[in-house]
Design an enzyme around this catalytic site. Structure first.
Site, PDB file in Angstrom:
ATOM      1  N   HIS A 154       0.818  -1.217   0.000  1.00  0.00           N
ATOM      2  CA  HIS A 154       0.000   0.000   0.000  1.00  0.00           C
ATOM      3  C   HIS A 154       0.847   1.260   0.000  1.00  0.00           C
ATOM      4  O   HIS A 154       0.383   2.320  -0.393  1.00  0.00           O
ATOM      5  CB  HIS A 154      -0.999  -0.001   1.157  1.00  0.00           C
ATOM      6  CG  HIS A 154      -0.434   0.388   2.488  1.00  0.00           C
ATOM      7  ND1 HIS A 154      -0.052  -0.534   3.440  1.00  0.00           N
ATOM      8  CD2 HIS A 154      -0.210   1.598   3.047  1.00  0.00           C
ATOM      9  CE1 HIS A 154       0.385   0.096   4.514  1.00  0.00           C
ATOM     10  NE2 HIS A 154       0.299   1.394   4.298  1.00  0.00           N
ATOM     11  N   ASP A 163       0.296  -7.438   1.519  1.00  0.00           N
ATOM     12  CA  ASP A 163       0.721  -6.056   1.751  1.00  0.00           C
ATOM     13  C   ASP A 163       2.240  -5.931   1.813  1.00  0.00           C
ATOM     14  O   ASP A 163       2.788  -5.205   2.641  1.00  0.00           O
ATOM     15  CB  ASP A 163       0.091  -5.471   3.020  1.00  0.00           C
ATOM     16  CG  ASP A 163       0.159  -3.939   3.031  1.00  0.00           C
ATOM     17  OD1 ASP A 163       0.281  -3.346   1.940  1.00  0.00           O
ATOM     18  OD2 ASP A 163       0.095  -3.347   4.127  1.00  0.00           O
ATOM     19  N   SER A 208       4.526   3.068   7.896  1.00  0.00           N
ATOM     20  CA  SER A 208       4.242   1.898   7.072  1.00  0.00           C
ATOM     21  C   SER A 208       5.452   1.523   6.222  1.00  0.00           C
ATOM     22  O   SER A 208       6.047   2.379   5.558  1.00  0.00           O
ATOM     23  CB  SER A 208       3.044   2.164   6.164  1.00  0.00           C
ATOM     24  OG  SER A 208       1.859   2.262   6.907  1.00  0.00           O
TER      25      SER A 208
END
Length: 314
Positions: free
Chosen positions: A59, A89, A168
């Site tokens: 992402h 992911d 992230s």
């Protein structure tokens, strides 16, 4: 007084562990800026290999194909996307020049609730930020989607180490500085989630490095864990199995004769105790392979044969 001194010693030891992990990891976690047709986005990435590969979240990469990577020592590099797997992911990039050596990668399967963990990333654009906390839960699930395909990321790590946007793709490390997870989401105030580093993750990363994608097999089952009756639990030496909630029409599972309400015990003899145990079996080598599925239906054992097809994003 003795208690105060002992408390100070514990805090000093804690600080030494966190600062040691930070010193080891900060040089090995890059700040990423991804370029795509939709504009720029940012996140973090961890050095993966000695020849310039980086590991981050799918992402974070989004639809981008190129990125700028910047390290704490001022090293900058252009990086291209090598492979993306949205159903885990995870994404792999490769830098166009020499970058710092990778850290050691550990095994999240060895973590226990309460273990110290340290998160390193670039939250809110603040490079080289470090937060520390503990593993607050294990075995969490994180639903992800790619096109019409949906999957549960298995054994997600939950931590109270503070995570913010930009973390992230950064590293979650144990007290020895080994990367045991890739930070992926903020689950709420004081809670963060990380994709675990384990055998399944390593298989996904290997596929991304060598093939640029991950091929998966598809059965067409929607399941939920369910307890086994004591007699079955003793007979098969497992306490839970997978209850079939839905069989997708015209899927390999439907063609094999599986029905809603069936309790799936095993695939090719491997016991199924949760959704993750099934997903571990559905990689490329299972595509088109004769697959024996053992289930309980109306208190009777049923064996069916399925031939999984390849999972697509459509």
């Amino acid at each position: 007084m003795a208690d105060e001194i002992a408390g100070d010693d514990v805090l000093d030891a804690y600080s030494r562990v966190v600062s040691g992990v930070a010193e080891h990891l900060i040089p090995r976690v890059a700040s990423l800026r991804i370029h795509s047709r939709r504009g720029d986005s940012s996140g973090s990435a961890v050095v993966l290999t000695g020849d310039g590969h980086l590991l981050t979240n799918a992402h974070v990469v989004g639809e981008g194909e190129q990125a700028n990577a910047e390290f704490a020592d001022g090293t900058t590099a252009q990086a291209r996307v090598v492979g993306v797997d949205r159903l885990s992911d995870l994404a792999v990039l490769r830098a166009d020049r020499e970058i710092p050596d990778p850290p050691e990668y550990g095994d999240a399967d060895h973590l226990k609730v309460g273990n110290l963990v340290v998160a390193v990333g670039n939250p809110l654009g603040l490079a080289g930020s470090v937060t520390a906390g503990v593993v607050s839960a294990l075995g969490r699930s994180l639903p992800v989607r790619s096109g019409s395909a949906q999957r549960i990321i298995e054994d997600v790590i939950q931590t109270d180490a503070a995570l913010n946007p930009g973390n992230s793709g950064g590293a979650l490390a144990d007290g020895n500085g080994r990367v045991v997870g890739i930070n992926t989401a903020v689950a709420g105030i004081g809670l963060g989630l990380a994709v675990p580093m384990n055998q399944t993750t390593r298989r996904i990363i290997y596929s991304l490095l060598h093939d640029g994608r991950v091929r998966r097999a598809y059965l067409g089952l929607v399941t939920t864990p369910a307890p086994l009756r004591p007699a079955l639990a003793e007979r098969f030496d497992q306490r839970t199995a997978l209850r079939v909630v839905e069989v997708i029409a015209n899927s390999p599972a439907a063609d094999a004769g599986l029905r809603s309400g069936d309790l799936v015990l095993a695939v090719d003899g491997a016991p199924l105790r949760d959704a993750q145990s099934l997903q571990r079996l559905l990689f490329a080598d299972a595509i088109s392979r004769r697959t024996e599925i053992t289930a309980v239906r109306n208190n009777a054992l049923v064996d069916v044969i399925a031939h999984p097809t390849e999972l697509t994003d459509r």
